[in-house]
Design an enzyme around this catalytic site. Structure first.
Site, short mmCIF file in Angstrom:
data_model
loop_
_atom_site.label_atom_id
_atom_site.label_comp_id
_atom_site.label_asym_id
_atom_site.label_seq_id
_atom_site.Cartn_x
_atom_site.Cartn_y
_atom_site.Cartn_z
N CYS A 131 -32.10 -32.44 -97.74
CA CYS A 131 -31.76 -31.24 -98.52
C CYS A 131 -32.91 -30.25 -98.65
CB CYS A 131 -31.28 -31.65 -99.91
SG CYS A 131 -29.79 -32.64 -99.79
N HIS A 141 -31.04 -25.43 -104.04
CA HIS A 141 -30.23 -26.35 -103.26
C HIS A 141 -28.96 -26.70 -104.05
CE1 HIS A 141 -28.82 -29.49 -100.80
NE2 HIS A 141 -29.03 -30.42 -101.71
N ASN A 190 -22.04 -29.88 -101.10
CA ASN A 190 -23.43 -29.99 -100.67
C ASN A 190 -23.46 -30.00 -99.14
OD1 ASN A 190 -26.06 -30.70 -100.09
ND2 ASN A 190 -26.10 -32.52 -101.40
N1 ACO Z 1 -14.12 -39.80 -109.02
C1 ACO Z 1 -13.84 -40.42 -110.16
N2 ACO Z 1 -14.72 -41.20 -110.82
C2 ACO Z 1 -15.92 -41.37 -110.25
C3 ACO Z 1 -16.28 -40.76 -109.03
C4 ACO Z 1 -15.31 -39.95 -108.41
N3 ACO Z 1 -15.55 -39.31 -107.25
N4 ACO Z 1 -17.53 -41.12 -108.72
C5 ACO Z 1 -17.97 -41.93 -109.70
N5 ACO Z 1 -17.00 -42.10 -110.63
C6 ACO Z 1 -17.04 -42.87 -111.87
C7 ACO Z 1 -18.07 -43.99 -111.79
O1 ACO Z 1 -17.51 -45.12 -111.18
C8 ACO Z 1 -18.41 -44.19 -113.24
O2 ACO Z 1 -17.39 -44.97 -113.83
P1 ACO Z 1 -17.73 -46.05 -114.98
O3 ACO Z 1 -18.30 -45.23 -116.11
O4 ACO Z 1 -16.40 -46.65 -115.27
O5 ACO Z 1 -18.72 -46.98 -114.38
C9 ACO Z 1 -18.30 -42.80 -113.84
O6 ACO Z 1 -17.52 -42.04 -112.92
C10 ACO Z 1 -19.63 -42.12 -114.04
O7 ACO Z 1 -20.41 -42.26 -112.85
P2 ACO Z 1 -21.88 -41.70 -112.74
O8 ACO Z 1 -22.45 -42.09 -111.42
O9 ACO Z 1 -22.66 -42.05 -113.97
O10 ACO Z 1 -21.58 -40.12 -112.79
P3 ACO Z 1 -22.58 -38.92 -112.86
O11 ACO Z 1 -22.24 -38.04 -113.97
O12 ACO Z 1 -24.02 -39.37 -112.72
O13 ACO Z 1 -22.22 -38.10 -111.55
C11 ACO Z 1 -23.11 -37.71 -109.35
C12 ACO Z 1 -22.40 -38.71 -110.27
C13 ACO Z 1 -22.21 -36.51 -109.19
C14 ACO Z 1 -23.31 -38.40 -108.03
C15 ACO Z 1 -24.47 -37.29 -109.97
O14 ACO Z 1 -25.17 -38.43 -110.41
C16 ACO Z 1 -25.35 -36.50 -109.02
O15 ACO Z 1 -25.04 -35.42 -108.63
N6 ACO Z 1 -26.53 -37.05 -108.66
C17 ACO Z 1 -27.51 -36.33 -107.83
C18 ACO Z 1 -27.07 -36.09 -106.42
C19 ACO Z 1 -28.18 -35.39 -105.66
O16 ACO Z 1 -28.86 -34.51 -106.15
N7 ACO Z 1 -28.46 -35.83 -104.42
C20 ACO Z 1 -29.61 -35.27 -103.71
C21 ACO Z 1 -29.24 -34.36 -102.67
S1 ACO Z 1 -28.34 -35.11 -101.39
C22 ACO Z 1 -29.41 -35.34 -100.04
O17 ACO Z 1 -30.62 -35.21 -100.11
C23 ACO Z 1 -28.79 -35.86 -98.81
#
Ligand code: ACO
Length: 353
Positions: free
Chosen positions: A112, A280, A310
């Protein structure tokens, strides 16, 4: 001597995929994806269209916008984490498809933050007198990471009435926190050496912490394994990225703020001096947090995660290209670019348009 962005272009695949369409093949919902990430739609290529194809289409538009003939290009830098082949990289393929001369082609792998690392590489070449007219490309075909069977793809698009089996549905849902975030796209800029020194890449702060690599990485299909790919790895899903989302979210918000502050302070400028901030597009909530802490007014920020998801190395040049086409980039504007991604890597760059 500085490297100045003199033209940009982008390529979005033709097929739009809504959150609701994704919910046909896994346990997810429009509401969850929208609220947690800000993504509403993303675009996927049809099988056969590659990262270098998206890069070529974007680069063609950038060359036209810059009024630069392909024969004038003397360096290519291609940032991607989804190259057409394990090797060679996408740079040589783009060079051949565009009919460029036999100029050097770098492929860089900073995910990214690839575009920002690319800007540093281009600027260093220009300052060293090694290049004068450069194509810097960021493109990704993430749809290859998706865990769906061919029949699941057809059902997702509404092309058949055969839903995933319960086992397929469960398998697809295992990767839902990751797969819903990503889209395919390509974007490119043409950069030219200019001697007056007032425009172009002003300064950059880049960083990497390799100790954190396993918070976001692809565990399989690498030369850690012998052979480097095999059916067992696929059966385990090791060809699909692993991401500790909460950890990455926290690190992204911390590092992006830190690095933006560093580059502003060291150049004795503030957000008031900056016309536009291009961050980003990994998660809209990450960017809203950074915006708030850095005190950036809404009018200075552009988001496109809602449309494209993304697109990794393509996000920042895509934002640049949209801003240019919408007339939001005037010559002389100071633009702050900020990114964080797998590596873990991060960066902030000041560019004068
Ligand atoms: N649909 C429905 N529910 C979901 C989904 C989905 N797609 N994905 C996860 N959940 C559920 C989980 O299972 C969890 O359920 P539980 O509470 O029963 O265990 C709940 O939702 C919460 O999950 P979290 O992982 O805590 O959700 P969060 O609010 O952290 O969002 C996300 C997840 C969107 C991935 C976030 O953490 C994020 O954006 N992280 C950073 C990503 C990033 O910046 N990546 C770097 C760039 S990418 C690169 O370099 C290639």
């Amino acid at each position: 001597m500085r490297a100045v962005i003199v033209g940009s272009g982008s390529e979005i695949p033709p097929t739009v995929v809504t959150n609701r369409m994704l919910s046909r093949v896994m346990d997810t919902s429009d509401e969850w994806i929208r609220e947690r990430s800000g993504v509403e739609t993303r675009y996927y290529v049809e099988p056969g269209t590659t990262t270098s194809d998206l890069g070529v289409a974007a680069a063609r538009r950038a060359l036209v916008a810059a009024r630069v003939e392909p024969s004038a290009v003397d360096l290519v830098v291609f940032a991607t984490m989804t190259p057409d082949h394990y090797f060679p990289g996408a740079g040589p393929l783009l060079q051949a498809k565009l009919g460029l001369g036999n100029v050097p082609c770098f492929d860089i792998r900073q995910q990214c933050v690839g575009f920002l690392y690319g800007l540093q590489l281009v600027d260093a070449h220009v300052r060293a007198g090694l290049a004068r007219t450069v194509l810097l490309v960021g493109a990704e075909v993430h749809s290859g990471f998706m865990p769906y069977t061919a029949a699941n793809w057809d059902y997702l698009y509404g092309r058949t009435d055969v839903p995933p089996t319960p086992a397929e549905h469960e398998w697809n849902s295992r990767f839902r926190h990751l797969t819903v975030l990503f889209g395919d796209a390509g974007a490119a800029v043409v950069m030219r050496a200019e001697e007056d020194g007032s425009r172009g890449v002003i300064d950059q702060v880049l960083g990497t912490d390799g100790a954190e690599y396993d918070k976001l990485y692809v565990p399989g299909t690498g030369f850690k394994h012998r052979p480097y790919t095999d059916p067992e790895q696929f059966a385990r899903g090791d060809h699909i990225p692993v991401m500790d989302g909460r950890y990455v979210f926290k690190l992204a918000t911390t590092r992006m703020v830190e690095v933006a502050q560093q580059v502003l302070e060291r150049n004795r400028v503030t957000i008031d001096d900056v016309s536009l901030v291009l961050m980003h597009q990994a998660n809209r909530r990450i960017n809203e947090h950074c915006q708030k802490v850095l005190g950036i007014p809404d009018a200075k920020v552009i988001h496109n995660i809602q449309k494209y998801g993304n697109t990794t190395a393509a996000t920042i040049p895509l934002l640049w290209d949209e801003a240019a086409r919408e007339g939001r980039l005037r010559q002389g504007d100071l633009v702050l670019l900020v990114a964080f991604g797998a590596g873990m890597s991060w960066g902030a760059t000041l560019v004068r348009a």
